[in-house]
Design a protein around this motif. Structure first.
Motif, PDB file in Angstrom:
ATOM      1  N   ARG A 230      39.616   9.973  11.977  1.00 60.86           N
ATOM      2  CA  ARG A 230      41.246   9.557  13.246  1.00 60.86           C
ATOM      3  C   ARG A 230      41.363  10.693  13.896  1.00 60.86           C
ATOM      4  NH1 ARG A 230      42.949   9.237   7.428  1.00 60.86           N
ATOM      5  NH2 ARG A 230      44.087  11.255   7.824  1.00 60.86           N
ATOM      6  N   ARG A 231      40.907  12.001  13.709  1.00 62.50           N
ATOM      7  CA  ARG A 231      41.179  12.680  14.498  1.00 62.50           C
ATOM      8  C   ARG A 231      40.546  12.801  15.517  1.00 62.50           C
ATOM      9  NH1 ARG A 231      44.211  17.111  14.266  1.00 62.50           N
ATOM     10  NH2 ARG A 231      43.537  18.932  15.281  1.00 62.50           N
ATOM     11  N   ASN A 232      39.027  11.934  15.153  1.00 65.94           N
ATOM     12  CA  ASN A 232      38.040  12.197  16.618  1.00 65.94           C
ATOM     13  C   ASN A 232      37.851  10.483  17.696  1.00 65.94           C
ATOM     14  OD1 ASN A 232      36.204  14.878  16.992  1.00 65.94           O
ATOM     15  ND2 ASN A 232      36.875  14.629  15.068  1.00 65.94           N
ATOM     16  N   LEU A 233      38.856  10.325  16.835  1.00 62.24           N
ATOM     17  CA  LEU A 233      39.346   8.915  17.868  1.00 62.24           C
ATOM     18  C   LEU A 233      39.847   9.469  19.395  1.00 62.24           C
ATOM     19  CD1 LEU A 233      41.607   6.369  15.209  1.00 62.24           C
ATOM     20  CD2 LEU A 233      38.474   6.160  15.876  1.00 62.24           C
ATOM     21  N   ASP A 234      39.173   8.453  20.436  1.00 64.34           N
ATOM     22  CA  ASP A 234      39.878   8.465  21.979  1.00 64.34           C
ATOM     23  C   ASP A 234      39.744  10.380  22.473  1.00 64.34           C
ATOM     24  OD1 ASP A 234      40.141   7.639  24.435  1.00 64.34           O
ATOM     25  OD2 ASP A 234      42.695   7.404  23.887  1.00 64.34           O
ATOM     26  N   PRO A 235      38.504  11.080  22.302  1.00 68.33           N
ATOM     27  CA  PRO A 235      39.057  12.244  22.533  1.00 68.33           C
ATOM     28  C   PRO A 235      38.490  12.106  24.246  1.00 68.33           C
ATOM     29  CG  PRO A 235      36.386  11.482  22.568  1.00 68.33           C
ATOM     30  CD  PRO A 235      36.965  10.361  21.492  1.00 68.33           C
ATOM     31  N   ASP A 236      38.849  13.420  25.107  1.00 65.78           N
ATOM     32  CA  ASP A 236      39.174  13.957  26.263  1.00 65.78           C
ATOM     33  C   ASP A 236      37.593  13.532  27.261  1.00 65.78           C
ATOM     34  OD1 ASP A 236      39.269  16.509  28.117  1.00 65.78           O
ATOM     35  OD2 ASP A 236      41.258  16.019  27.959  1.00 65.78           O
ATOM     36  N   PRO A 237      37.706  13.423  28.225  1.00 69.58           N
ATOM     37  CA  PRO A 237      36.622  13.018  28.630  1.00 69.58           C
ATOM     38  C   PRO A 237      35.627  14.024  28.851  1.00 69.58           C
ATOM     39  CG  PRO A 237      38.588  11.652  30.050  1.00 69.58           C
ATOM     40  CD  PRO A 237      38.868  12.955  28.827  1.00 69.58           C
TER      41      PRO A 237
ATOM     42  N   MET B 194      34.849  16.415  26.105  1.00 65.09           N
ATOM     43  CA  MET B 194      34.577  16.361  24.949  1.00 65.09           C
ATOM     44  C   MET B 194      33.716  14.810  24.511  1.00 65.09           C
ATOM     45  SD  MET B 194      35.751  19.149  24.688  1.00 65.09           S
ATOM     46  CE  MET B 194      35.126  19.315  22.102  1.00 65.09           C
ATOM     47  N   ALA B 195      33.972  14.150  25.380  1.00 65.89           N
ATOM     48  CA  ALA B 195      33.059  12.252  24.711  1.00 65.89           C
ATOM     49  C   ALA B 195      31.384  13.062  24.186  1.00 65.89           C
ATOM     50  CB  ALA B 195      33.375  11.808  25.837  1.00 65.89           C
ATOM     51  N   GLU B 196      30.791  13.029  25.123  1.00 68.38           N
ATOM     52  CA  GLU B 196      29.597  13.600  25.079  1.00 68.38           C
ATOM     53  C   GLU B 196      29.595  13.774  23.662  1.00 68.38           C
ATOM     54  OE1 GLU B 196      27.230  17.533  26.254  1.00 68.38           O
ATOM     55  OE2 GLU B 196      29.676  17.081  27.599  1.00 68.38           O
ATOM     56  N   TYR B 197      29.979  14.753  22.494  1.00 75.05           N
ATOM     57  CA  TYR B 197      29.747  15.234  21.830  1.00 75.05           C
ATOM     58  C   TYR B 197      30.039  13.906  20.676  1.00 75.05           C
ATOM     59  CZ  TYR B 197      29.807  19.055  24.104  1.00 75.05           C
ATOM     60  OH  TYR B 197      29.760  20.237  24.957  1.00 75.05           O
TER      61      TYR B 197
ATOM     62  N   GLY C 254      32.886  19.996  28.444  1.00 75.31           N
ATOM     63  CA  GLY C 254      34.032  20.920  27.721  1.00 75.31           C
ATOM     64  C   GLY C 254      32.900  21.467  26.423  1.00 75.31           C
ATOM     65  N   ALA C 255      33.666  22.534  25.724  1.00 79.20           N
ATOM     66  CA  ALA C 255      32.754  22.649  24.760  1.00 79.20           C
ATOM     67  C   ALA C 255      33.671  22.215  23.077  1.00 79.20           C
ATOM     68  CB  ALA C 255      32.505  24.058  24.445  1.00 79.20           C
ATOM     69  N   PRO C 256      32.824  21.834  21.779  1.00 73.02           N
ATOM     70  CA  PRO C 256      33.247  22.050  20.627  1.00 73.02           C
ATOM     71  C   PRO C 256      33.993  23.389  19.980  1.00 73.02           C
ATOM     72  CG  PRO C 256      30.799  21.898  20.542  1.00 73.02           C
ATOM     73  CD  PRO C 256      31.398  22.108  22.018  1.00 73.02           C
ATOM     74  N   TYR C 257      33.720  24.774  20.391  1.00 74.02           N
ATOM     75  CA  TYR C 257      33.986  25.795  19.582  1.00 74.02           C
ATOM     76  C   TYR C 257      34.887  26.680  20.011  1.00 74.02           C
ATOM     77  CZ  TYR C 257      31.238  27.604  23.021  1.00 74.02           C
ATOM     78  OH  TYR C 257      30.020  27.811  24.688  1.00 74.02           O
ATOM     79  N   GLY C 258      35.633  26.627  19.348  1.00 77.06           N
ATOM     80  CA  GLY C 258      36.840  27.105  19.891  1.00 77.06           C
ATOM     81  C   GLY C 258      36.497  29.210  20.575  1.00 77.06           C
ATOM     82  N   SER C 259      36.843  29.749  21.210  1.00 75.53           N
ATOM     83  CA  SER C 259      36.693  30.857  21.843  1.00 75.53           C
ATOM     84  C   SER C 259      37.441  31.975  22.518  1.00 75.53           C
ATOM     85  CB  SER C 259      35.396  31.059  23.060  1.00 75.53           C
ATOM     86  OG  SER C 259      36.245  30.070  24.275  1.00 75.53           O
TER      87      SER C 259
END
Length: 362
Positions: A187-194, A196-199, A304-309
């Motif tokens: 559910r949380r990965n529906l319609d991600p920010d552009p 982040m869409a490549e992941y 974007g990157a899918p990890y925190g930093s």
């Protein structure tokens, strides 16, 4: 750094690695005129090596094979740290006088929360722009997701294994919670920010450790699951925590044992919010233009990157920040970690050009 003072400070980002002391280093060029401060930032901590049998050699002894340096931390992010040091040394040796200041921030604890960056910023070491040389394969990362470490404690009731039906297995009770977490991730990965869409899964929810039971012939009376919840770009971490807590509570409400003995959720360890470079900020243009000029090729891809930093800490302190550095993050934290020497040199040249243009020169 005063660890007790930092851990009690508002906004403390959490930590997971035990430590009795923490050190940071800030250094930079003299300021010759009224110009901006541009920060080159890198973390010096690395994650454990894992199974040594999967490495071709000692993970903490760098092994050079042609253009590649193999070692734990080679990409994440000793190559980026080396690039930052080389830029500062090159500026000093060249005699160029930046109107502003080029500053290097070298920090600990990025891997487990960001204590080093948090303490550095609290000491007043800020600036007008920041480049973090995380491994981006020479692309521009202008936004990072967040990551929150969670713990779920699932109670059971112990009994002799031969009469297991008189007890309640914490392992069995955890299973519907695990299934509910998988649905929450979807559910949380529906319609991600552009960006982040490549992941395939930009905001991953992953359980990393499970601990249960003390004896093979006893029904386990406690299971502890530690995991990581991805935070969406621009999402309030408190809202993400609340969503996971509600998910666990709903799973407990439907289970005959957990309905009366609910699992407990807590949030130890690192708490990474998301962060991003403000749209249209000139830092992205400066780095992209310098990259194209140095390489003679196209401008780098922005994503974007899918990890925190540490990006989110600098951005939260009002310092526009992006990632640009050598190495492939897909090799980080694994036994094949390596970095290209040629790419590291190329990134160093790009950084020198970009930061001098950002700081201005006489």
């Amino acid at each position: 750094m005063d660890l007790a003072e930092l851990s009690a400070a508002p906004g403390f980002p959490g930590s997971e690695a035990p430590r009795e002391e923490a050190w940071g280093l800030v250094a930079g060029t003299p300021r010759h005129a009224d110009g901006p401060t541009v920060i080159l930032q890198g973390h010096v901590d690395v994650v454990p090596a894992g199974d040594l049998g999967q490495w071709a050699g000692d993970p903490f002894v760098p092994r050079v094979d042609g253009d590649l340096v193999h070692a734990r931390g080679a990409a994440d992010m000793k190559a980026g740290v080396a690039a930052n040091l080389a830029v500062l040394a090159a500026i000093q040796a060249s005699g160029v006088r930046p109107r502003g200041r080029v500053s290097g921030h070298f920090v600990v604890s990025e891997e487990d929360g960001g204590l080093g960056a948090f303490g550095t910023l609290r000491r007043g070491h800020t600036g007008d722009a920041c480049i973090i040389t995380e491994p981006t394969a020479s692309t521009l990362v202008t936004a990072t997701a967040g990551a929150l470490t969670f713990r779920i404690e699932v109670p059971g009731r112990s009994a002799h294994a031969s009469v297991r039906d008189s007890g309640a297995s914490a392992i069995d009770a955890y299973q519907p919670i695990h299934a509910a977490l998988a649905l929450l991730e979807a559910r949380r990965n529906l319609d991600p920010d552009p960006l982040m869409a490549e992941y395939p899964v930009p905001y991953a929810l992953s359980v990393g450790t499970l601990r249960a039971g003390e004896w093979a012939s006893s029904v386990p009376d406690l299971l502890v699951a530690d995991g990581r919840l991805g935070v969406r770009l621009d999402e309030d971490p408190a809202a993400a925590r609340d969503e996971l807590e509600q998910c666990v509570a709903a799973a407990c409400a439907e289970h005959p044992w957990l309905r009366h003995h609910p699992a407990r959720v807590s949030w130890p360890g690192g708490q990474f919010a998301s962060g991003r470079l403000p749209a249209g900020h000139r830092l992205g243009e400066l780095v992209a233009a310098a990259h194209a000029e140095v390489t003679g090729g196209p401008r780098p891809v922005e994503h974007g990157a899918p990890y925190g930093s540490d990006l989110r800490l600098y951005a939260g302190a009002g310092v526009p920040t992006l990632h640009y550095g050598p190495g492939d993050v897909r090799l980080a934290h694994g036994p094949r970690e390596c970095v290209s020497l040629a790419e590291t040199v190329q990134v160093t040249r790009t950084l020198a050009l970009a930061v001098l243009r950002a700081a201005g020169t006489d």
